[in-house]
Design an enzyme around this catalytic site. Structure first.
Site, PDB file in Angstrom:
ATOM      1  N   ARG A 214       2.652 -32.378  16.950  1.00 36.95           N
ATOM      2  CA  ARG A 214       3.434 -31.802  18.061  1.00 36.95           C
ATOM      3  C   ARG A 214       2.560 -31.673  19.307  1.00 36.95           C
ATOM      4  O   ARG A 214       3.048 -31.772  20.422  1.00 36.95           O
ATOM      5  CB  ARG A 214       4.024 -30.445  17.654  1.00 36.95           C
ATOM      6  CG  ARG A 214       5.296 -30.572  16.825  1.00 36.95           C
ATOM      7  CD  ARG A 214       5.983 -29.231  16.634  1.00 36.95           C
ATOM      8  NE  ARG A 214       5.258 -28.368  15.728  1.00 36.95           N
ATOM      9  CZ  ARG A 214       5.498 -28.263  14.433  1.00 36.95           C
ATOM     10  NH1 ARG A 214       6.455 -28.969  13.867  1.00 36.95           N
ATOM     11  NH2 ARG A 214       4.785 -27.454  13.673  1.00 36.95           N
ATOM     12  N   PHE A 230      15.780 -36.345  14.945  1.00 37.06           N
ATOM     13  CA  PHE A 230      15.567 -35.438  13.811  1.00 37.06           C
ATOM     14  C   PHE A 230      14.823 -34.198  14.323  1.00 37.06           C
ATOM     15  O   PHE A 230      13.740 -33.847  13.861  1.00 37.06           O
ATOM     16  CB  PHE A 230      14.779 -36.137  12.695  1.00 37.06           C
ATOM     17  CG  PHE A 230      15.417 -37.410  12.228  1.00 37.06           C
ATOM     18  CD1 PHE A 230      16.440 -37.395  11.300  1.00 37.06           C
ATOM     19  CD2 PHE A 230      15.013 -38.644  12.743  1.00 37.06           C
ATOM     20  CE1 PHE A 230      17.054 -38.579  10.885  1.00 37.06           C
ATOM     21  CE2 PHE A 230      15.617 -39.831  12.334  1.00 37.06           C
ATOM     22  CZ  PHE A 230      16.632 -39.792  11.397  1.00 37.06           C
ATOM     23  N   ALA A 282      21.546 -39.807  13.327  1.00 39.96           N
ATOM     24  CA  ALA A 282      20.599 -40.627  14.084  1.00 39.96           C
ATOM     25  C   ALA A 282      20.855 -42.124  13.877  1.00 39.96           C
ATOM     26  O   ALA A 282      20.756 -42.910  14.825  1.00 39.96           O
ATOM     27  CB  ALA A 282      19.169 -40.279  13.684  1.00 39.96           C
ATOM     28  N   ASP A 302      11.224 -38.602  13.249  1.00 40.01           N
ATOM     29  CA  ASP A 302      10.693 -37.787  12.146  1.00 40.01           C
ATOM     30  C   ASP A 302      11.794 -37.476  11.129  1.00 40.01           C
ATOM     31  O   ASP A 302      12.230 -36.324  10.996  1.00 40.01           O
ATOM     32  CB  ASP A 302      10.105 -36.485  12.731  1.00 40.01           C
ATOM     33  CG  ASP A 302       9.402 -35.644  11.671  1.00 40.01           C
ATOM     34  OD1 ASP A 302       9.026 -36.206  10.621  1.00 40.01           O
ATOM     35  OD2 ASP A 302       9.239 -34.428  11.896  1.00 40.01           O
ATOM     36  N   CYS A 342       7.919 -38.820   5.530  1.00 38.20           N
ATOM     37  CA  CYS A 342       7.413 -37.735   4.680  1.00 38.20           C
ATOM     38  C   CYS A 342       7.808 -37.991   3.230  1.00 38.20           C
ATOM     39  O   CYS A 342       7.942 -37.063   2.442  1.00 38.20           O
ATOM     40  CB  CYS A 342       7.886 -36.377   5.188  1.00 38.20           C
ATOM     41  SG  CYS A 342       9.666 -36.209   5.225  1.00 38.20           S
TER      42      CYS A 342
HETATM   43  N1  SAH Z   1      10.384 -32.904  13.758  1.00 34.11           N
HETATM   44  C1  SAH Z   1      10.778 -31.628  13.246  1.00 34.11           C
HETATM   45  C2  SAH Z   1      11.081 -31.667  11.752  1.00 34.11           C
HETATM   46  C3  SAH Z   1      12.153 -32.676  11.367  1.00 34.11           C
HETATM   47  S1  SAH Z   1      12.856 -32.405   9.791  1.00 34.11           S
HETATM   48  C4  SAH Z   1       9.699 -30.593  13.584  1.00 34.11           C
HETATM   49  O1  SAH Z   1       8.565 -30.965  13.930  1.00 34.11           O
HETATM   50  O2  SAH Z   1       9.978 -29.405  13.516  1.00 34.11           O
HETATM   51  C5  SAH Z   1      14.195 -33.488   9.783  1.00 34.11           C
HETATM   52  C6  SAH Z   1      15.433 -33.035  10.550  1.00 34.11           C
HETATM   53  O3  SAH Z   1      16.375 -34.090  10.557  1.00 34.11           O
HETATM   54  C7  SAH Z   1      16.164 -31.835   9.981  1.00 34.11           C
HETATM   55  O4  SAH Z   1      16.278 -30.859  10.968  1.00 34.11           O
HETATM   56  C8  SAH Z   1      17.550 -32.367   9.581  1.00 34.11           C
HETATM   57  O5  SAH Z   1      18.607 -31.427   9.833  1.00 34.11           O
HETATM   58  C9  SAH Z   1      17.698 -33.572  10.454  1.00 34.11           C
HETATM   59  N2  SAH Z   1      18.527 -34.675   9.932  1.00 34.11           N
HETATM   60  C10 SAH Z   1      18.651 -35.077   8.651  1.00 34.11           C
HETATM   61  N3  SAH Z   1      19.395 -36.202   8.573  1.00 34.11           N
HETATM   62  C11 SAH Z   1      19.757 -36.519   9.846  1.00 34.11           C
HETATM   63  C12 SAH Z   1      20.510 -37.602  10.425  1.00 34.11           C
HETATM   64  N4  SAH Z   1      21.023 -38.570   9.671  1.00 34.11           N
HETATM   65  N5  SAH Z   1      20.645 -37.633  11.756  1.00 34.11           N
HETATM   66  C13 SAH Z   1      20.102 -36.680  12.542  1.00 34.11           C
HETATM   67  N6  SAH Z   1      19.370 -35.631  12.048  1.00 34.11           N
HETATM   68  C14 SAH Z   1      19.209 -35.564  10.712  1.00 34.11           C
END
Ligand code: SAH
Length: 398
Positions: A214, A230, A282, A302, A342
């Site tokens: 970050r 995400f 996404a 992510d 991840c």
């Molecule tokens: N980058 C963030 C963590 C991401 S975790 C940080 O640093 O805090 C992944 C995230 O993707 C979650 O919040 C989840 O709700 C979201 N997510 C899961 N599938 C998704 C999709 N198909 N499209 C968009 N968001 C999604």
């Protein structure tokens, strides 16, 4: 009481001799005696030679997780106190540099010698996950010792989700020691304030494993248009804006998380009119934007864990390729991509290959600037490659 022995098949002691802490059911020839879930057993090779001591878990594919590779070690309060003191000591130098109210991983499961035990600190509170039969058996003792060693106000347990079914555990969420934590806990990271939801937030409430990355996203964000896919509670995008981004688009499937991201922007007095909050999938949204020929100067990708099993690995690789291909199509020339996986099953080599395939199909020349991973409070034992789940690439794209 007679000791219970878990007897391995001939040749199946090899991974233990290399200090890998898991015994799979297929490696077991039989048992001498019977054990309850979480009970300590001796692991012996086919000739009866003692190798290690671990927690039995008959309902899991991983029937035993090693507490100690010394066959004489007593697994008791003294053992856990020592292991926890070591875990805290490993983080002493690193944690000294943290901001007040900073978040810190205190115990990183197998890598810290405590399989199934994850404990994060958020200011004065601890949040833990105890996702193995052994961790469940000893969680009360572990919580008491950690409260004493850290002076925390309370420890909240968040043992839930699919791992419980895999491990044959019942879900358990609630105060394990001390006072009951509030609905939100203030967290400070890289000069930004967040409100962490320890009761419902993903994992223990926050993705502490992305802390270093970050900060890295800030580099070169000034005056740039940033896409934070995400987004969770906004972390990457907030850092980009703090570094002077012209515009940040958060893309996230959960409306509740987008409103947390909005609250975080307000808390930090970041210019609200330069954020966009887009709710959607996404995979679909990126495709839509590609059709509209939208572009960004920096994209963070992510996604959640896409490979949840060995069988699902090829499907996950295709999903990673699709996402990266779309992101590369949306990047302006000279743009920057921070792309992550991840999934423990996707190793860095495979991930880099998938991104390379995406680059070729997208017709872009992509260079890796940095190999990314988790921060220093998430150390990974060399003998436990499964712990190397978070990996990423910082790329520049012609
Ligand atoms: N980058 C963030 C963590 C991401 S975790 C940080 O640093 O805090 C992944 C995230 O993707 C979650 O919040 C989840 O709700 C979201 N997510 C899961 N599938 C998704 C999709 N198909 N499209 C968009 N968001 C999604």
């Amino acid at each position: 009481m007679a000791k219970v022995e878990l007897i391995l098949k001939a040749g199946r002691e090899k991974s233990l001799l290399r200090r890998h802490p898991w015994v799979f059911s297929g490696a077991v020839a039989g048992m001498k005696g019977t054990a309850q879930p979480g009970e300590t057993v001796d692991i012996v090779d086919a000739k009866g030679k003692a190798l290690a001591r671990g927690a039995y878990s008959g309902r899991s594919q991983i029937v035993c997780r090693v507490w100690s590779f010394s066959e004489h070690e007593s697994i008791d309060g003294v053992f856990f106190r020592q292991a926890l003191e070591h875990a805290l000591e490993r983080r002493r130098v690193f944690s000294a540099g943290l901001e007040p109210n900073g978040g810190l991983r205190l115990v990183n499961a197998e890598s810290d010698g405590l399989p199934g035990v994850v404990v994060d600190r958020y200011g004065e509170w601890l949040v833990g996950q105890f996702t193995s039969a052994g961790a469940q058996t000893w969680k009360g003792e572990i919580a008491r010792i950690l409260m004493e060693l850290t002076g925390a106000k309370g420890l909240l347990e968040r043992t839930e989700g699919e791992v419980c079914a895999q491990e044959g555990l019942t879900e358990s969420v609630g105060t394990l020691a001390g006072l009951t934590p509030p609905e939100t806990i203030p967290l400070q990271e890289h000069g930004l304030s967040y409100a962490v939801d320890p009761w419902h937030g993903h994992k223990t409430g926050f993705y502490l494993d992305q802390r270093d990355n970050r900060l890295l996203v800030r580099e070169g964000c000034q005056g740039r248009r940033v896409l934070n896919t995400f987004a969770f509670s906004g972390g990457f995008g907030l850092n980009a804006m703090a570094a002077g981004a012209e515009h940040v688009t958060h893309l996230e499937s959960s409306a509740a998380l987008l409103s947390q991201a909005e609250d975080h922007a307000r808390r930090n007095r970041l210019p609200e009119d330069r954020f966009d909050y887009c709710r959607g999938n996404a995979f679909h949204k990126l495709r839509e934007w590609r059709d509209q020929r939208r572009t960004f100067d920096c994209i963070v990708l992510d996604p959640p864990r896409l490979a949840d099993s060995q069988a699902g690995l090829m499907r996950a690789a295709r999903a990673y390729k699709d996402l990266n291909w779309l992101a590369l199509r949306l990047l302006a020339p000279g743009g920057r991509l921070l792309t992550f996986s991840c999934s423990g099953r996707v190793a860095m080599d495979l991930f880099a290959k998938v991104v390379a395939d995406a680059a070729i199909d997208a017709g872009r020349h992509v260079m890796i600037q940095r190999y990314l991973g988790p921060p220093a409070d998430h150390p990974v034992a060399l003998t436990f490659p499964e712990g190397r789940y978070l990996k990423g690439l910082q790329c520049i794209v012609d």
